[in-house]
Each structure stands twice: as C-alpha cells, then as structure tokens.
Motif scaffolding. Structure first.
Motif, PDB file in Angstrom:
ATOM      1  N   ARG A 106       0.863  -1.136   0.015  1.00  0.00           N
ATOM      2  CA  ARG A 106       0.071   0.100   0.148  1.00  0.00           C
ATOM      3  C   ARG A 106       0.901   1.164   0.036  1.00  0.00           C
ATOM      4  NH1 ARG A 106      -4.785   0.287   4.004  1.00  0.00           N
ATOM      5  NH2 ARG A 106      -5.672  -1.191   2.445  1.00  0.00           N
ATOM      6  N   THR A 107       0.458   2.091  -0.702  1.00  0.00           N
ATOM      7  CA  THR A 107       0.900   3.441  -0.936  1.00  0.00           C
ATOM      8  C   THR A 107       0.234   4.604   0.108  1.00  0.00           C
ATOM      9  OG1 THR A 107       2.293   3.227  -2.871  1.00  0.00           O
ATOM     10  CG2 THR A 107       2.138   5.278  -2.184  1.00  0.00           C
ATOM     11  N   LYS A 108       0.637   5.110   1.060  1.00  0.00           N
ATOM     12  CA  LYS A 108      -0.113   5.964   1.974  1.00  0.00           C
ATOM     13  C   LYS A 108       0.399   7.347   1.587  1.00  0.00           C
ATOM     14  CE  LYS A 108      -2.909   7.195   5.377  1.00  0.00           C
ATOM     15  NZ  LYS A 108      -4.442   6.948   5.053  1.00  0.00           N
ATOM     16  N   HIS A 109      -0.508   8.264   0.784  1.00  0.00           N
ATOM     17  CA  HIS A 109       0.101   9.489   0.759  1.00  0.00           C
ATOM     18  C   HIS A 109      -0.011  10.442   1.976  1.00  0.00           C
ATOM     19  CE1 HIS A 109       0.397   8.880  -3.697  1.00  0.00           C
ATOM     20  NE2 HIS A 109      -0.623   8.139  -3.563  1.00  0.00           N
ATOM     21  N   ASP A 110       1.076  11.238   2.301  1.00  0.00           N
ATOM     22  CA  ASP A 110       1.150  12.017   3.373  1.00  0.00           C
ATOM     23  C   ASP A 110       2.007  13.243   3.088  1.00  0.00           C
ATOM     24  OD1 ASP A 110       1.404  13.206   5.791  1.00  0.00           O
ATOM     25  OD2 ASP A 110       1.601  11.407   6.784  1.00  0.00           O
ATOM     26  N   SER A 111       1.311  14.303   2.802  1.00  0.00           N
ATOM     27  CA  SER A 111       2.156  15.733   2.836  1.00  0.00           C
ATOM     28  C   SER A 111       3.202  16.012   3.581  1.00  0.00           C
ATOM     29  CB  SER A 111       1.267  16.817   2.470  1.00  0.00           C
ATOM     30  OG  SER A 111       0.271  17.132   3.505  1.00  0.00           O
ATOM     31  N   THR A 112       3.289  15.479   4.742  1.00  0.00           N
ATOM     32  CA  THR A 112       4.117  15.675   5.631  1.00  0.00           C
ATOM     33  C   THR A 112       5.488  15.175   5.833  1.00  0.00           C
ATOM     34  OG1 THR A 112       3.394  14.197   7.436  1.00  0.00           O
ATOM     35  CG2 THR A 112       2.427  16.476   7.502  1.00  0.00           C
ATOM     36  N   LEU A 113       5.416  13.905   4.972  1.00  0.00           N
ATOM     37  CA  LEU A 113       6.635  13.274   4.554  1.00  0.00           C
ATOM     38  C   LEU A 113       7.342  13.591   3.467  1.00  0.00           C
ATOM     39  CD1 LEU A 113       4.858   9.458   4.748  1.00  0.00           C
ATOM     40  CD2 LEU A 113       6.004  10.861   6.622  1.00  0.00           C
ATOM     41  N   ARG A 115       8.905  12.350   0.938  1.00  0.00           N
ATOM     42  CA  ARG A 115       8.676  12.000  -0.564  1.00  0.00           C
ATOM     43  C   ARG A 115       6.941  12.418  -0.816  1.00  0.00           C
ATOM     44  NH1 ARG A 115      11.739   7.051  -2.692  1.00  0.00           N
ATOM     45  NH2 ARG A 115      10.766   7.701  -4.456  1.00  0.00           N
ATOM     46  N   GLY A 116       6.354  12.717   0.316  1.00  0.00           N
ATOM     47  CA  GLY A 116       4.913  12.630   0.060  1.00  0.00           C
ATOM     48  C   GLY A 116       4.050  11.366   0.266  1.00  0.00           C
ATOM     49  N   ALA A 117       4.759  10.347   0.551  1.00  0.00           N
ATOM     50  CA  ALA A 117       3.943   9.114   0.527  1.00  0.00           C
ATOM     51  C   ALA A 117       4.719   7.936   1.574  1.00  0.00           C
ATOM     52  CB  ALA A 117       3.365   8.514  -0.833  1.00  0.00           C
ATOM     53  N   LYS A 118       4.074   7.018   1.883  1.00  0.00           N
ATOM     54  CA  LYS A 118       4.713   6.001   2.699  1.00  0.00           C
ATOM     55  C   LYS A 118       4.599   4.729   1.804  1.00  0.00           C
ATOM     56  CE  LYS A 118       4.582   5.744   7.191  1.00  0.00           C
ATOM     57  NZ  LYS A 118       4.093   5.476   8.694  1.00  0.00           N
TER      58      LYS A 118
END
Length: 790
Positions: A106-113, A115-118
């Motif tokens: 799974r790719t979990k998008h997160d703008s705080t990371l 690269r923008g995703a985990k």
C-alpha cells in the motif's frame, strides 16, 4: 481442512526507507532465517509507489536461498496444518513444506513526509494454496497498522487467522474434488455437511439434507433424481393400488416401494411420502416427486410462497419441473454454495466472512484466470524467434498458448514481463501458467515449486539458478538477459523465443537407437473433444493430408469461441484439464511404442474375445494407423523433452500410487469410456464385457465417485452409458440397469443420473422396474420381463 490452527505460519511487515531502501521491519512470531533484504525486496516490488494497493505472491522453501531456518518451531503435531486431500508426499517427506506468501502493498499519501507518501507491505505465510481467502483480513490488518504502527497489529493478525475454524470443512479425495469442480450444482456433496450444526450447514432447515455417503446404506429411491409426471387418466388412482394391484402404465411404475413418475409433460402432480415429510429432502430441491402409500398434495417450495398461484387443480407446470435444480437461486430454502466451506475470521470487533474453496489442488495458488491468459496471448502474428520442435508442434501455425504449454512441460525457462504493470498482475499470469501446465492442478505437478510470481534484480542470481523457472518481472532490463528461453510480454501480448534455444536444447532423435519405430496404432478413437484427424481436417476446410497435427489449434479455437460466447472460467479450466489428460495418455502411448513399456499408463491392448474370460482393451489408440503415426510423430519432440523433467518423474510416482489406491482395479476405466463414446464399431461382445466389468466393479461409494470423476461434462456425463438401456442385447441392458442402480444408491450418483434426458431416464426406470418385478415373480410365465408388462 485439517485441524484448527496452523493456517498462518508467519506475519511479515516491510517498509520503504528513503535512505536505506526496502527494509523488513517485523517478523512475527520469530525470524525466518532468510536474508531480510531478499524478503523486503520481494514484498516491495518495483514501481509500488505508483499503485495505491497491490497484491503479490511469492513462495518460501523453494530453494536454499529462501528456505526458512530454523524449521518452524510452531509445527507441533497439535497445530501443524494437515495435508490437503489428494496432496500426497510421495516419498518427499524430507522436503520442507512450500509456504505461500500473500503480500499486500500500500502507498499511503502524506504531505508531511519527505517524498509525500509512505510505502509499506504486510504479508502472511501459509501452507494453504487458496491464499485469496485471507485478503479481507489482510486489508483490515493493514488499516489497523496504519492507525497504530506496532508489532501488536501483527500479533492480532496472526492470532485471528490461526483461530479461524476449518475443522468442519469436508475433506475431499481427489476424485471428489474432480466431481465437484465439474458440477455447477450448488448442492453437490451437500451430504458432506450433515455433521455440522444447522446454522453452519450450507443449507437451511428447509433445504435438502443427504444422508452420509460413507455408509453402505442405499440412497433411497432414484425418485429423488427423476422429473415426475402423472397421466391425466390416472389422477385419482391411489398409490398403493398402483404398486400392488396393477402393472405400471407407460408413465408410471414402482421402484423401491415408491411410485415414480417420469417425464416433463403437463399433467404431473407433485406429492410427498405417506410419512408426511417436510420439504427438507433432496426432492424439494430438484423438483421431483415421491409417493408412498397415499397421495398428498405438497406445499410448493419452488420459488416463493406466492408460487402456489402457478398451480391449477394441483397440476405442476412443466416450467416448474425442469429449472428447479438448474437454477437453485430461485429457491428460498437454498443456502450457501457447497463448493465452498463458509466460516469467519474474528478480527478485532469484526466477523469477516470467509469462503474456502473445497476443490483446490496444491498446484492452484490464489486467484488465477486462464481466460485472461488466453486473451492476452491469442495471435500467432505476435510470436517471434526460432521454431524449436519442443515448442512448435504445428509449425508456424502453433498457437501462442500451445507454445507456452510446451515450454512449461518441457522444462524451459519462462519470463512474464509486465513493464509499467502492477506486480500483482504479473504474478497472476505466472500462477495462471502454472495452472495451465498442470491441467489446473488435477493432472501434473511440479510447476509451483519452480515458480516466482514476482522476481526482481535483487535476487536474480538465485531464481535464475533454478532449472526451468517460471518468473514474473516488471523491469524491462530482463529482455536483454541471456538466461530465458521464452519471454511473454503481457503489455503487448508478444511471445519471443530465445535466439540461441537450439544451442541450449539440441534436437535429438525421437526414437532411441536399436528400437523399432512407432508400431501400434489402433485400439480406440481419439478423444471426441478434440476429434479425429479426419474430423479436424474437415473443420479446417482441408483434406487429411494437409491436416498436419492441427488438433491443438482446433482446441484453442474452441476455447476462444467459448470465451467469446461468455462461458465461464470453470468451463475453460475443465477443457484445459481434458487437454493435459490427453497429452499424458498420448505420451504414455509414445513411451510404450518407443521403449516397449510405459511407467505412467496402461499398456495399449485391444479387446480379445478368444479367451474364456474376454480381456478388455487398455491404453490409448487412434482412429487408424496413419492418424496415429502422424499424431505421435507431431508430439514426439515435446514428449521426449518432457520425459527429462521433474513433472515426468512426479507423474510416474503418482501413477504407481494410483495403482495401489484406486478403488476400481483390474482394467483401464478411461479406455472403456472412450470406446463407448467414440468407437465407430463396437461389437456386442465387447459392449457386454465393458458394461459387465463396470457393473461388477462399481458398487461402493468410493468406486462410484471414481467412475464419475472420469465423466467430464464435455463427454456427456452418463449419457453414453445410458445408451446401454436401448441396446439390442439383453445382457447389455441388464448390466446397465445394475450399474445405474448402484450409482443411484448415493446422492452424488443420483445427481448425475438426473442429468440424463427424459428418454434415457424413462428407459432406465422402466427397465429397473421390470427387473424388480422379474425378481419378485421369477416363475410367473405370464410376465414378459423384456417389457415389464403382462
């Protein structure tokens, strides 16, 4: 299937670190002892960040590099998963069990990371091949981990899967699995669920319940397997009088103490037994009627409570007689499909429904689709490279799917390339190819153990060192690799044969030196599903001389037509099972003709009536000498190559085991059935010998199921045997009745007899009734046994 527990051996979690790359973060309940970087790269495929969710499959315990160490500490006798029915170790007990790994990426998008995703992956390791049943709980567990990233999530998943109760799942033999997958009826082998509590049975209280088939008791009255009818002029006749006072009319007779009505014409009354049984038996499901000492009108269970409006003066319309067992969805009492065992997995506060397929073989892993495989590679124009005789059995016209099959059985190195495709899609193609080569797991084996549904550069050296590997990749760099023999690009549907394949696999003589060339040729016709050479030539619009072994192409044309007309995946799988079965019988005949004997089949002999006890024929033969030589010659190269593979060694072991465990002993059942189906001329003596051999050797439940396992739907089921009811010789008719009486003694046999047409059913029951009366009145000169009337 097996004992409770042991469904999940390990739970793994991997994450992608921007600096360190793919990392295996957790292994529960203990480390596997496998290189963690290898596991992490297998769990996090190339391009995973482009997919929100992706499923991949890989295996452990295939090779030294992915064999777990130490041996599972959890494998105590109390929790170890029992071997699946039909999965014999065959002397391979020293080999560790193959573990299937179902992996959710799974790719979990997160703008705080940064690269923008985990990107992370959660996987479970299991011995069960039906890994698709674990998808719902894996999805929920990954959501749980994202909410609370700790090892406790893995522990909850491990405990939830291992607490899944499969103790009530019927354990089916190989023959029972074959019969189940051939049948579309949702109640097939429903008697196997009789031991469950009502709430866990696949059918509710108002649906049918078979008695156990493990006992020797007779399954009372084939009435439950026949569509009933009643003559208009006999509507007021009492059942007891019909049985004891008068001879049967053309439409009714007594069999086993019950009045039976045959046919689908108008005018039939639906009745029940004198005991006043409710509609919780087979006949409420199949739309049949049984009468005891008196007639009673039965409440309708055909569609709904309002269906009684369709009756007029107690008359059951023809439309309500036939579809009742063909369309089980229309019945309110119908429960769950018996092709699956229904259970649940309790994960946190959720009860997740699970449908475990009961007819899965070890070579069938996960969700796969032969229809998808055929559609993706359907054009000979997309094939390039040298025409090696191991792969091309019909010259340049060889279909790409046949090329793939030939590569699988002859042990070639195969790569499925899916550039910019999800790794899960590539994995599905590899699993489909394994099913293709094995005949959907029912015929050959040894393909899954060399399959790498998702392979990558990180472990390239290890999987490329496996002989005859079947790998799925997404990196186009593998196109230039010199280590594959056949490359299939799923993106464009192209098939490429390696340019140096003749150097890797030199062509040798197909007949060993010092032995005679092909000599035998004719015992019985080739399978009707593929047709004889003459038939194939006519279909192709050419004469016999130009029909150069085109049976494979005709077969694929039939498959494509079936797909075009929206036949389901199950139909396509059955046809490929037939194809692989035929290949094995052909190879057995080739081996016998070239070296004098065969290790995995019956010797080819013809029927011999000169002995006091006629000897039945056996083995495979052809319509004539020319057709036989042509077909064997066309297949000689791929058969010779197959004989050098592990798959060949396995089939030899399996055949030896079958000779010890088969319940029908002493003759080649497949040969006799093909003789009845296909022979242009079948002497009365041979027909009598065949039917008598079947009636004498098919009596127990296991023997009946073994016979039914040979009767694929495309072969007409029992229809060809039922023609024995119309044979000119009394001995054939008598043996056919004996055989059918023994088959109908069990629920599954009644189901197959039900599939006969009205004429065949009527002929059988009339003959059975006549035989019953003859036994009751052996000294009555006024009784004509042949007609069953006075």
């Amino acid at each position: 299937m097996g004992t409770d527990g042991g469904h999940c051996s390990f739970v793994l979690l991997a994450e992608f670190d921007i600096l360190a790359g793919a990392q295996l973060k957790y292994q529960f309940p203990q480390p596997l002892g496998v290189d963690e970087s290898v596991l992490a790269m297998s769990m996090l495929p190339d391009g995973a960040e482009t997919q929100l969710d992706d499923w991949t499959v890989f295996f452990l315990n295939q090779t030294p590099f992915n064999t777990i160490s130490p041996v599972l500490a959890l494998d105590t006798p109390e929790v170890k998963t029992a071997a699946l029915a039909g999965e014999l170790q065959n002397g391979e007990g020293d080999k560790p069990d193959l573990l299937c790994v179902l992996n959710l990426v799974r790719t979990k998008h997160d703008s705080t990371l940064e690269r923008g995703a985990k990107v992370l992956a959660l996987a479970i390791c299991t011995r069960h091949p039906f890994i698709q049943i674990f998808k719902p709980v894996l999805l929920m567990a990954l959501d749980d981990y994202l909410a609370d990233p700790s090892q406790d999530c893995l522990a909850r998943l491990f405990d939830a899967v291992n607490s899944m109760d499969l103790s009530g799942a019927p354990i089916l033999t190989r023959n029972e699995k074959m019969v189940m997958r051939y049948s579309d009826r949702r109640d097939i082998f429903a008697e196997k669920f009789a031991h469950l509590s009502p709430q866990h049975q696949p059918y509710g209280k108002s649906s049918h319940q078979h008695r156990s088939t493990q006992s020797g008791e007779s399954f009372s009255s084939f009435e439950e397997g026949i569509l009933m009818k009643r003559d208009r002029d006999e509507t007021t006749m009492a059942a007891g009088a019909a049985v004891s006072q008068s001879s049967p009319s053309e439409a009714s007779f007594s069999l086993g103490g019950s009045l039976v009505w045959v046919g689908g014409d108008e005018g039939g009354h639906e009745t029940t037994s004198a005991e006043g049984e409710e509609n919780d038996s087979v006949h409420s499901f199949v739309g049949t009627t049984v009468a005891g000492s008196s007639y009673q009108r039965r409440r309708s269970t055909d569609a709904s409570s309002g269906s009684s409006a369709q009756h007029h003066n107690g008359t059951l319309r023809p439309s309500m007689l036939t579809p009742s067992f063909q369309d089980p969805h229309s019945r309110p009492g119908l429960g769950k499909d018996t092709h699956f065992y229904h259970t649940t997995v309790a994960y946190m506060d959720h009860q997740l429904p699970i449908k475990m397929p009961l007819s899965t073989f070890p070579e069938e892993v996960g969700d796969y689709s032969l229809i998808m495989l055929v559609k993706a590679f359907s054009s000979t124009a997309q094939v390039s490279g040298p025409m090696h005789p191991h792969l091309y059995t019909n010259g340049p016209q060889t279909h790409p799917i046949i090329i793939l099959f030939n590569a699988l059985v002859t042990g070639k190195r195969i790569i499925f390339l899916g550039h910019k495709k999800p790794a899960g899609e590539v994995s599905t193609f590899v699993l489909s190819a394994c099913a293709l080569g094995s005949g959907c797991g029912a015929v050959l084996r040894g393909f899954i153990e060399r399959a790498f549904p998702y392979a990558n550069l990180n472990n390239k050296d290890e999987w490329e060192a496996v002989p005859a590997y079947i790998a799925g990749v997404t990196n186009p760099i593998f196109k230039t690799s010199p280590t594959w023999d056949l490359l299939l690009d799923i993106s464009v549907g192209s098939v490429t044969v390696a340019k140096d394949i003749f150097t890797t696999y030199p062509v040798t003589s197909t007949v060993p030196l010092g032995l005679p060339a092909i000599s035998r040729a004719t015992t019985f016709n080739a399978d009707a599903s593929l047709g004889s050479e003459e038939d194939l030539a006519k279909k192709d619009g050419t004469n016999v001389k130009s029909a150069d072994h085109n049976a494979d192409n005709i077969f694929l044309e039939d498959i494509k037509a079936a797909i075009e007309y929206h036949y389901g995946e199950n139909h396509v799988r059955m046809r490929f099972t037939e194809y692989v079965l035929r290949f094995v019988r052909l190879a057995s005949r080739y081996e016998e003709d070239t070296i004098g004997s065969t290790k995995f089949g019956y010797p080819s002999t013809v029927f011999d009536n000169r002995l006091p006890n006629p000897r039945l024929g056996s083995g495979m033969s052809f319509v004539d000498d020319t057709a036989g030589r042509r077909e064997i010659t066309g297949n000689a190269q791929r058969i010779e190559a197959w004989r050098k593979t592990n798959s060949y060694e396995y089939i030899c072991v399996d055949f030896r085991n079958a000779q010890l465990t088969d319940t029908i002993q002493g003759f080649d059942v497949a040969h006799q059935l093909f003789r009845i189906r296909n022979a242009k001329y079948l002497s009365d003596a041979e027909m009598i010998a065949i039917m008598r051999a079947l009636s004498d050797n098919v009596k127990s439940y296991e023997q009946v199921v073994e016979l039914l396992a040979y009767l694929m739907p495309n072969g007409g089921g029992l229809a060809h045997l039922a023609f024995g009811c119309f044979h000119q010789r009394d001995a054939v008719r008598d043996a056919t009745v004996d055989l059918f009486n023994q088959i109908r003694a069990f629920p599954v046999g009644a189901v197959f007899l039900q599939m006969l047409n009205h004429f065949q059913r009527y002929a059988y029951v009339r003959l059975a009734h006549a035989k019953q009366l003859q036994l009751q009145r052996p000294n009555d000169p006024g009784f004509r046994a042949g007609n069953g009337v006075y």
